[in-house]
Design a protein around this motif. Structure first.
Motif, PDB file in Angstrom:
ATOM      1  N   ASN A 184       7.452   6.123  21.211  1.00 65.32           N
ATOM      2  CA  ASN A 184       5.899   6.694  21.536  1.00 65.32           C
ATOM      3  C   ASN A 184       5.902   8.131  21.662  1.00 65.32           C
ATOM      4  O   ASN A 184       4.683   8.508  20.475  1.00 65.32           O
ATOM      5  CB  ASN A 184       5.914   6.225  22.265  1.00 65.32           C
ATOM      6  CG  ASN A 184       5.377   4.952  23.023  1.00 65.32           C
ATOM      7  OD1 ASN A 184       4.770   4.307  21.744  1.00 65.32           O
ATOM      8  ND2 ASN A 184       5.129   4.321  23.499  1.00 65.32           N
ATOM      9  N   ARG A 185       7.255   9.024  21.931  1.00 69.70           N
ATOM     10  CA  ARG A 185       7.177  10.433  21.516  1.00 69.70           C
ATOM     11  C   ARG A 185       6.953  10.764  19.762  1.00 69.70           C
ATOM     12  O   ARG A 185       6.582  11.178  19.583  1.00 69.70           O
ATOM     13  CB  ARG A 185       8.381  11.386  22.367  1.00 69.70           C
ATOM     14  CG  ARG A 185       8.007  10.626  23.345  1.00 69.70           C
ATOM     15  CD  ARG A 185       9.627  11.553  24.013  1.00 69.70           C
ATOM     16  NE  ARG A 185      10.533  11.374  24.155  1.00 69.70           N
ATOM     17  CZ  ARG A 185      10.973  10.279  24.648  1.00 69.70           C
ATOM     18  NH1 ARG A 185      10.699  10.104  25.720  1.00 69.70           N
ATOM     19  NH2 ARG A 185      12.609   9.368  24.523  1.00 69.70           N
TER      20      ARG A 185
ATOM     21  N   VAL B  60      16.784  -1.690  29.663  1.00 63.61           N
ATOM     22  CA  VAL B  60      16.736  -0.073  29.963  1.00 63.61           C
ATOM     23  C   VAL B  60      16.679   0.482  29.182  1.00 63.61           C
ATOM     24  O   VAL B  60      15.849   1.397  28.067  1.00 63.61           O
ATOM     25  CB  VAL B  60      18.449  -0.019  30.615  1.00 63.61           C
ATOM     26  CG1 VAL B  60      17.692   1.865  30.419  1.00 63.61           C
ATOM     27  CG2 VAL B  60      18.019   0.060  31.784  1.00 63.61           C
ATOM     28  N   ALA B  61      17.912  -0.276  27.702  1.00 68.20           N
ATOM     29  CA  ALA B  61      17.881   0.355  26.233  1.00 68.20           C
ATOM     30  C   ALA B  61      17.078   0.363  25.731  1.00 68.20           C
ATOM     31  O   ALA B  61      16.237   1.381  24.402  1.00 68.20           O
ATOM     32  CB  ALA B  61      19.200  -0.035  25.069  1.00 68.20           C
ATOM     33  N   THR B  62      15.949  -1.071  25.496  1.00 68.52           N
ATOM     34  CA  THR B  62      14.754  -1.461  24.538  1.00 68.52           C
ATOM     35  C   THR B  62      13.711  -0.242  25.104  1.00 68.52           C
ATOM     36  O   THR B  62      12.790   0.278  24.076  1.00 68.52           O
ATOM     37  CB  THR B  62      14.737  -2.893  24.774  1.00 68.52           C
ATOM     38  OG1 THR B  62      15.501  -3.536  23.639  1.00 68.52           O
ATOM     39  CG2 THR B  62      13.055  -2.804  23.211  1.00 68.52           C
ATOM     40  N   ASN B  63      13.881  -0.090  27.012  1.00 68.71           N
ATOM     41  CA  ASN B  63      12.475   0.605  27.286  1.00 68.71           C
ATOM     42  C   ASN B  63      12.709   1.635  26.482  1.00 68.71           C
ATOM     43  O   ASN B  63      11.317   2.639  26.308  1.00 68.71           O
ATOM     44  CB  ASN B  63      12.901   0.607  28.572  1.00 68.71           C
ATOM     45  CG  ASN B  63      11.805  -0.293  29.097  1.00 68.71           C
ATOM     46  OD1 ASN B  63      11.729  -1.464  27.997  1.00 68.71           O
ATOM     47  ND2 ASN B  63      12.217  -1.077  30.663  1.00 68.71           N
ATOM     48  N   SER B  64      14.184   2.791  26.846  1.00 72.53           N
ATOM     49  CA  SER B  64      14.321   3.913  26.109  1.00 72.53           C
ATOM     50  C   SER B  64      14.152   3.985  24.705  1.00 72.53           C
ATOM     51  O   SER B  64      13.293   5.360  24.156  1.00 72.53           O
ATOM     52  CB  SER B  64      15.904   4.426  26.284  1.00 72.53           C
ATOM     53  OG  SER B  64      15.646   5.338  26.064  1.00 72.53           O
ATOM     54  N   ALA B  65      14.019   2.798  24.262  1.00 72.98           N
ATOM     55  CA  ALA B  65      13.599   3.404  22.336  1.00 72.98           C
ATOM     56  C   ALA B  65      12.819   3.112  22.417  1.00 72.98           C
ATOM     57  O   ALA B  65      11.780   3.401  21.643  1.00 72.98           O
ATOM     58  CB  ALA B  65      14.497   2.279  21.900  1.00 72.98           C
ATOM     59  N   HIS B  66      11.519   2.833  23.035  1.00 74.50           N
ATOM     60  CA  HIS B  66       9.974   1.738  22.713  1.00 74.50           C
ATOM     61  C   HIS B  66       9.410   3.874  23.305  1.00 74.50           C
ATOM     62  O   HIS B  66       8.550   4.155  22.343  1.00 74.50           O
ATOM     63  CB  HIS B  66       9.852   1.043  24.528  1.00 74.50           C
ATOM     64  CG  HIS B  66       8.332   0.611  23.668  1.00 74.50           C
ATOM     65  ND1 HIS B  66       7.467  -0.210  24.752  1.00 74.50           N
ATOM     66  CD2 HIS B  66       7.518   1.686  22.645  1.00 74.50           C
ATOM     67  CE1 HIS B  66       6.271  -0.529  24.345  1.00 74.50           C
ATOM     68  NE2 HIS B  66       6.239   0.437  23.114  1.00 74.50           N
ATOM     69  N   ALA B  67       9.747   4.051  24.227  1.00 78.50           N
ATOM     70  CA  ALA B  67      10.147   5.725  24.942  1.00 78.50           C
ATOM     71  C   ALA B  67      10.045   6.517  23.837  1.00 78.50           C
ATOM     72  O   ALA B  67       8.769   7.706  23.353  1.00 78.50           O
ATOM     73  CB  ALA B  67      10.433   5.946  26.188  1.00 78.50           C
ATOM     74  N   GLU B  68      10.889   6.133  23.342  1.00 75.16           N
ATOM     75  CA  GLU B  68      11.053   7.338  22.107  1.00 75.16           C
ATOM     76  C   GLU B  68      10.630   7.586  20.966  1.00 75.16           C
ATOM     77  O   GLU B  68       9.607   8.416  20.411  1.00 75.16           O
ATOM     78  CB  GLU B  68      13.209   7.575  21.728  1.00 75.16           C
ATOM     79  CG  GLU B  68      13.238   8.091  20.942  1.00 75.16           C
ATOM     80  CD  GLU B  68      13.060   9.580  20.946  1.00 75.16           C
ATOM     81  OE1 GLU B  68      12.576  10.635  20.257  1.00 75.16           O
ATOM     82  OE2 GLU B  68      13.415  10.001  22.105  1.00 75.16           O
TER      83      GLU B  68
ATOM     84  N   LEU C 201      16.560   2.989  16.609  1.00 75.84           N
ATOM     85  CA  LEU C 201      15.066   2.558  18.094  1.00 75.84           C
ATOM     86  C   LEU C 201      15.218   0.866  17.599  1.00 75.84           C
ATOM     87  O   LEU C 201      15.287   0.672  16.906  1.00 75.84           O
ATOM     88  CB  LEU C 201      14.489   2.976  17.614  1.00 75.84           C
ATOM     89  CG  LEU C 201      14.084   5.226  17.739  1.00 75.84           C
ATOM     90  CD1 LEU C 201      12.903   4.958  18.344  1.00 75.84           C
ATOM     91  CD2 LEU C 201      14.825   4.951  18.993  1.00 75.84           C
TER      92      LEU C 201
END
Length: 293
Positions: free
Chosen positions: A13-14, A3-11, A202
């Motif tokens: 990309n933003r 979950v943390a990795t996916n959140s960092a990936h999304a951040e 990140l």
């Protein structure tokens, strides 16, 4: 962790979208960054498929990549060769020399060798003045320029006079502010700092780490190579260029382990994969580490 990795990936990309939105990319300029950061220290040749895939990560289409590569070939920076159905592009000798000079500025210690006046001789005055301008010199008259002492002036036909800085630091700073628009350069550094602040926190997948490192290099290259890079004694207090260099150094080293692993996994030439590291990439990392000591 996932979950943390996916959140960092999304951040991440933003963050990529925000950087590109604030400072749009041109295909040719970003390809130059790919060659300077990834390809040049690993032999200078790359498959166009890798260029297309890497540019897709920042929203540059295949059509724009192919058009930009054709223009770089026409400009004498790249030369093409085919192996089977694949096209590879190699840096020309003049481009490699130019990239090496830029790398010394980006990765090496800041230069602070004093001042010089350059009086240009010969018929190609404007061409010589453009060289001096790119080296951080200010034009005083048709043939006379002043700026930080560096090796660029040796490429210009003319007379070079070394100058001692005044003992009064305020006089030197007043002189610098009169001939250089330091406010514009400070604002560019401030924007760079704002764009990449927080990136080190990140946890990124390798492909995103490479994309972020390329954006980091591209933005720092754009800002820092346009900066006249005056001696520190001529700059205002709390000059943001110093903080920008520290941020660039730390983030580049932070991103490099995953970014270089991704290069080794995906970038190819006719003779095989590009290596994760070479003597050239190691030297860059060592110079950045030394700058932080």
């Amino acid at each position: 962790m996932a979950v943390a990795t996916n959140s960092a990936h999304a951040e991440a990309n933003r963050l990529i979208r925000r950087i590109i939105g604030e400072t749009p990319l041109k295909a040719a300029g970003f390809i130059v960054t790919i060659y300077g950061d990834v390809v040049e220290p690993r032999g200078g040749i790359a498959w166009i498929g890798n260029l297309i895939e890497t540019c897709a990560g920042v929203g540059i289409s295949e059509t724009l990549v192919r058009t930009a590569v054709s223009r770089l070939v026409a400009a004498g920076q790249l030369s093409g060769e085919r192996e089977g159905r694949r096209s590879y592009y190699r840096l020309s000798a003049p481009a490699r020399s130019e990239f090496s000079a830029a790398a010394r500025v980006l990765f090496g210690a800041p230069e602070d060798e004093g001042w010089q006046f350059v009086h240009v001789s010969g018929p190609a005055v404007e061409d010589a003045m453009q060289v001096l301008t790119r080296a951080g010199h200010a034009r005083l008259s048709n043939r006379l320029a002043v700026g930080p002492a560096n090796g660029m002036a040796t490429a210009v036909p003319g007379l070079v006079f070394r100058a001692d800085a005044p003992l009064d630091p305020k006089a030197l700073r007043d002189f610098a502010s009169e001939y250089w628009d330091l406010t514009a350069h400070a604002e560019a550094y401030d924007q760079f700092l704002a764009q990449f602040d927080g990136l080190s926190a990140l946890i990124l997948p390798p492909a995103t780490a490479l994309t972020m490192r390329l954006l980091l290099v591209h933005r720092f290259r754009t800002v820092h190579l346009h900066d006249p890079r005056l001696p520190a004694s001529a700059l205002p207090d709390n000059w943001p260029g110093s903080a920008a260099r520290r941020l660039f150094s730390g983030l580049y080293r932070h991103l490099s382990t995953k970014a270089d692993a991704f290069v080794a996994d995906t970038f190819i030439t006719a003779s095989g994969s590009l290596p994760a590291s070479t003597e050239g990439t190691d030297i860059r990392l060592e110079m950045l580490e030394e700058n932080d000591l």
